[in-house]
Design an enzyme around this catalytic site. Structure first.
Site, PDB file in Angstrom:
ATOM      1  N   TYR A  22      -2.290  23.045  26.668  1.00  0.00           N
ATOM      2  CA  TYR A  22      -2.022  24.337  27.313  1.00  0.00           C
ATOM      3  C   TYR A  22      -1.083  25.234  26.509  1.00  0.00           C
ATOM      4  O   TYR A  22      -0.556  26.192  27.041  1.00  0.00           O
ATOM      5  CB  TYR A  22      -1.439  24.102  28.708  1.00  0.00           C
ATOM      6  CG  TYR A  22      -0.217  23.219  28.715  1.00  0.00           C
ATOM      7  CD1 TYR A  22       0.983  23.645  28.145  1.00  0.00           C
ATOM      8  CD2 TYR A  22      -0.249  21.957  29.290  1.00  0.00           C
ATOM      9  CE1 TYR A  22       2.105  22.840  28.136  1.00  0.00           C
ATOM     10  CE2 TYR A  22       0.870  21.139  29.289  1.00  0.00           C
ATOM     11  CZ  TYR A  22       2.035  21.587  28.712  1.00  0.00           C
ATOM     12  OH  TYR A  22       3.144  20.785  28.698  1.00  0.00           O
ATOM     13  N   GLY A  66       6.128  26.967  18.703  1.00  0.00           N
ATOM     14  CA  GLY A  66       5.997  25.793  17.837  1.00  0.00           C
ATOM     15  C   GLY A  66       7.084  24.731  18.063  1.00  0.00           C
ATOM     16  O   GLY A  66       7.751  24.738  19.077  1.00  0.00           O
ATOM     17  N   SER A 122      10.860  18.657  26.224  1.00  0.00           N
ATOM     18  CA  SER A 122       9.626  18.832  27.001  1.00  0.00           C
ATOM     19  C   SER A 122       9.073  17.469  27.388  1.00  0.00           C
ATOM     20  O   SER A 122       8.645  16.692  26.532  1.00  0.00           O
ATOM     21  CB  SER A 122       8.589  19.592  26.173  1.00  0.00           C
ATOM     22  OG  SER A 122       9.092  20.864  25.843  1.00  0.00           O
ATOM     23  N   CYS A 255      14.574  35.425  33.230  1.00  0.00           N
ATOM     24  CA  CYS A 255      14.224  36.849  33.271  1.00  0.00           C
ATOM     25  C   CYS A 255      13.199  37.148  34.350  1.00  0.00           C
ATOM     26  O   CYS A 255      13.141  38.262  34.849  1.00  0.00           O
ATOM     27  CB  CYS A 255      13.761  37.330  31.908  1.00  0.00           C
ATOM     28  SG  CYS A 255      12.400  36.386  31.264  1.00  0.00           S
ATOM     29  N   ASP A 277       8.739  35.966  24.596  1.00  0.00           N
ATOM     30  CA  ASP A 277       7.965  34.829  24.111  1.00  0.00           C
ATOM     31  C   ASP A 277       6.517  34.887  24.592  1.00  0.00           C
ATOM     32  O   ASP A 277       5.619  34.391  23.931  1.00  0.00           O
ATOM     33  CB  ASP A 277       8.630  33.551  24.660  1.00  0.00           C
ATOM     34  CG  ASP A 277       8.379  32.359  23.764  1.00  0.00           C
ATOM     35  OD1 ASP A 277       7.929  32.558  22.628  1.00  0.00           O
ATOM     36  OD2 ASP A 277       8.639  31.230  24.215  1.00  0.00           O
ATOM     37  N   CYS A 324       8.783  43.953  50.464  1.00  0.00           N
ATOM     38  CA  CYS A 324       8.762  42.509  50.768  1.00  0.00           C
ATOM     39  C   CYS A 324      10.155  42.006  51.118  1.00  0.00           C
ATOM     40  O   CYS A 324      11.128  42.292  50.411  1.00  0.00           O
ATOM     41  CB  CYS A 324       8.231  41.751  49.552  1.00  0.00           C
ATOM     42  SG  CYS A 324       8.311  39.972  49.738  1.00  0.00           S
ATOM     43  N   CYS A 330      13.027  36.808  45.071  1.00  0.00           N
ATOM     44  CA  CYS A 330      11.840  36.594  44.233  1.00  0.00           C
ATOM     45  C   CYS A 330      11.785  37.576  43.074  1.00  0.00           C
ATOM     46  O   CYS A 330      11.477  37.192  41.941  1.00  0.00           O
ATOM     47  CB  CYS A 330      10.588  36.723  45.098  1.00  0.00           C
ATOM     48  SG  CYS A 330       9.062  36.683  44.157  1.00  0.00           S
ATOM     49  N   CYS A 334       7.237  36.809  37.085  1.00  0.00           N
ATOM     50  CA  CYS A 334       7.045  37.163  35.671  1.00  0.00           C
ATOM     51  C   CYS A 334       5.842  38.085  35.497  1.00  0.00           C
ATOM     52  O   CYS A 334       4.824  37.918  36.158  1.00  0.00           O
ATOM     53  CB  CYS A 334       6.829  35.882  34.872  1.00  0.00           C
ATOM     54  SG  CYS A 334       6.383  36.161  33.165  1.00  0.00           S
TER      55      CYS A 334
HETATM   56  S1  SF4 Z   1       7.010  38.959  30.761  1.00  0.00           S
HETATM   57 FE1  SF4 Z   1       7.984  37.382  32.011  1.00  0.00          FE
HETATM   58  S2  SF4 Z   1       9.064  36.095  30.511  1.00  0.00           S
HETATM   59 FE2  SF4 Z   1       8.624  38.069  29.488  1.00  0.00          FE
HETATM   60  S3  SF4 Z   1      10.450  39.358  29.804  1.00  0.00           S
HETATM   61 FE3  SF4 Z   1       8.977  39.805  31.433  1.00  0.00          FE
HETATM   62  S4  SF4 Z   1       9.601  38.479  33.138  1.00  0.00           S
HETATM   63 FE4  SF4 Z   1      10.523  37.651  31.262  1.00  0.00          FE
HETATM   64  S1  SF4 Z   2       5.781  38.753  44.310  1.00  0.00           S
HETATM   65 FE1  SF4 Z   2       7.603  38.049  45.423  1.00  0.00          FE
HETATM   66  S2  SF4 Z   2       8.770  39.916  45.960  1.00  0.00           S
HETATM   67 FE2  SF4 Z   2       6.691  40.535  45.347  1.00  0.00          FE
HETATM   68  S3  SF4 Z   2       5.570  40.682  47.277  1.00  0.00           S
HETATM   69 FE3  SF4 Z   2       5.209  38.626  46.452  1.00  0.00          FE
HETATM   70  S4  SF4 Z   2       6.801  37.317  47.383  1.00  0.00           S
HETATM   71 FE4  SF4 Z   2       7.402  39.461  47.673  1.00  0.00          FE
END
Ligand code: SF4
Ligand code: SF4
Length: 373
Positions: A22, A66, A122, A255, A277, A324, A330, A334
């Site tokens: 993966y 890597g 890992s 992040c 990344d 929400c 939350c 990402c």
């Molecule tokens: S894409 Fe995801 S991992 Fe990359 S900066 Fe945005 S929240 Fe962070």
């Molecule tokens: S991604 Fe997270 S903050 Fe956004 S609607 Fe869904 S549960 Fe709510």
């Protein structure tokens, strides 16, 4: 001068001595005009160090791949010696290493210990789940070797966490995996959802983590972790600890919990800088750190002022996030999990998060209110 600068350096580019099914980085690199940038030259790394020290009070040099150890121990010895020599007395430098563990030997253990590296190893849980996705290039499972490295890290007193990818092989066994880590004394744990390949429909790969699998794994993990923590057994599980810290008004470490993408300072072995990344792609190149015209301030400004395509809509997530009730914790997750659907934007795991928070919020709040010793 910035207070702190965190760098994610790829000294061996996308090269690796494992052939994980993966691997998101291999997938990204395959889509670039030049996939593998080779080993980082000592001179390139020294430029990175000089520019980092010119930019920030505290510099955290993180190495990832890597497989970063393929750059060789002498490369890392030079990094540490050079950074120590060049930093001013009031400056701090720290080092982290994310590794698959295969190349670690006694000389490495000594080096990591002496230089206080924080190590991420890992390990995808138990033998079956690990070997299912993490073979070497001969197709042989790597569990025994990685588990051996974990034990050696432990014996040597080197601080490390195990990083387990949540996928179709680990998620259904998450209870067994969590207990296994606990029995072995691997008490610092991080679980991250597996990414599907770029440009592919989600959920189609044999290793794909579906929203349902993710939701169930999160809930089971949380129940187990909560039971341990409230019984006085100290297990540090990064995602949940971060939620508790956020409820107390703290800042999360990941992040994906900030609410918007931030500059991750990814540096490829040839000096090319990318914002993240998960987006180390030609379309997102920000420049090259070896270019005499640029420094880390340049990249930081590009990110802050939205002067680069990656940062045009850094907070665009699921359209439902705005209203929400779980958003404060939350924060939409990402960006790699978000995609356009029916004219709007959706987070693949939104329902999993909603279920998780609805079920766990009382216990998270209880922990947040508790004074922990
Ligand atoms: S894409 Fe995801 S991992 Fe990359 S900066 Fe945005 S929240 Fe962070
Ligand atoms: S991604 Fe997270 S903050 Fe956004 S609607 Fe869904 S549960 Fe709510």
């Amino acid at each position: 001068m910035m207070r702190e600068l965190q760098l994610l350096i790829k000294p061996a580019s996308c090269a690796c001595d494992m052939a994980c099914r993966y691997c998101f980085y291999k997938d990204e690199a395959a889509g670039r005009a030049v996939s593998d940038r080779g080993k980082m030259r000592k001179e390139t790394m020294r430029i990175v160090i000089d520019k980092a020290l010119a930019a920030a009070q505290t510099c955290v040099f993180g190495f990832q791949g890597g497989e970063p150890t393929l750059a060789g121990l002498p490369f890392f010895q030079d990094v540490v010696a050079y950074a120590q020599e060049r930093k001013s007395p009031g400056q701090e430098v720290a080092f982290t290493l994310q590794t698959n563990g295969l190349g670690l030997d006694e000389a490495w253990f000594r080096f990591l210990k002496e230089n206080r590296f924080l190590v991420g190893l890992s390990l995808d849980g138990v033998r079956r789940s690990h070997d299912g996705n993490r073979p070497d290039h001969r197709g042989e499972g790597t569990f025994s070797r990685v588990f051996g490295a974990a034990q050696r890290l432990q014996e040597a007193g080197i601080p490390f966490h195990v990083l387990c990818v949540l996928n179709a092989q680990t998620a259904p066994r998450i209870g067994a995996i969590y207990r296994f880590f606990g029995r072995k004394g691997f008490l610092h744990q991080q679980y991250i959802p597996c990414l599907d390949p770029l440009e592919e429909r989600r959920g189609e790969e044999p290793f794909s983590l579906t929203p349902q699998m993710y939701g169930e794994a999160l809930q089971e993990l949380f129940d187990l972790w909560f039971a341990d923590v409230t019984a006085g057994r100290p297990v540090y599980l990064r995602q949940f600890e971060n939620y508790v810290a956020m409820l107390r008004g703290g800042r999360p470490e990941a992040c994906s919990m900030y609410g918007k993408c931030s500059m991750q300072n990814v540096i490829e072995s040839d000096g090319t800088v990318y914002p993240c990344d998960f987006y180390a792609l030609d379309a997102y190149e920000m420049g090259n750190i070896c270019d005499p015209e640029v420094d880390f301030e340049t990249f930081w400004k590009l990110a802050e002022e939205g002067g680069h395509p990656f940062f045009r809509e850094p907070a665009r997530r699921d359209d439902r996030c705005g209203s929400c009730r779980w958003y404060p914790l939350c924060r939409g997750g990402c960006r790699r999990d978000c995609f356009a659907q029916d004219g709007g934007q959706k987070n693949y795991y939104c329902e999993a998060y909603q279920q998780f928070f609805a079920r766990s919020i009382g216990r998270l709040e209880m922990l947040a209110g508790r004074v922990r010793g």
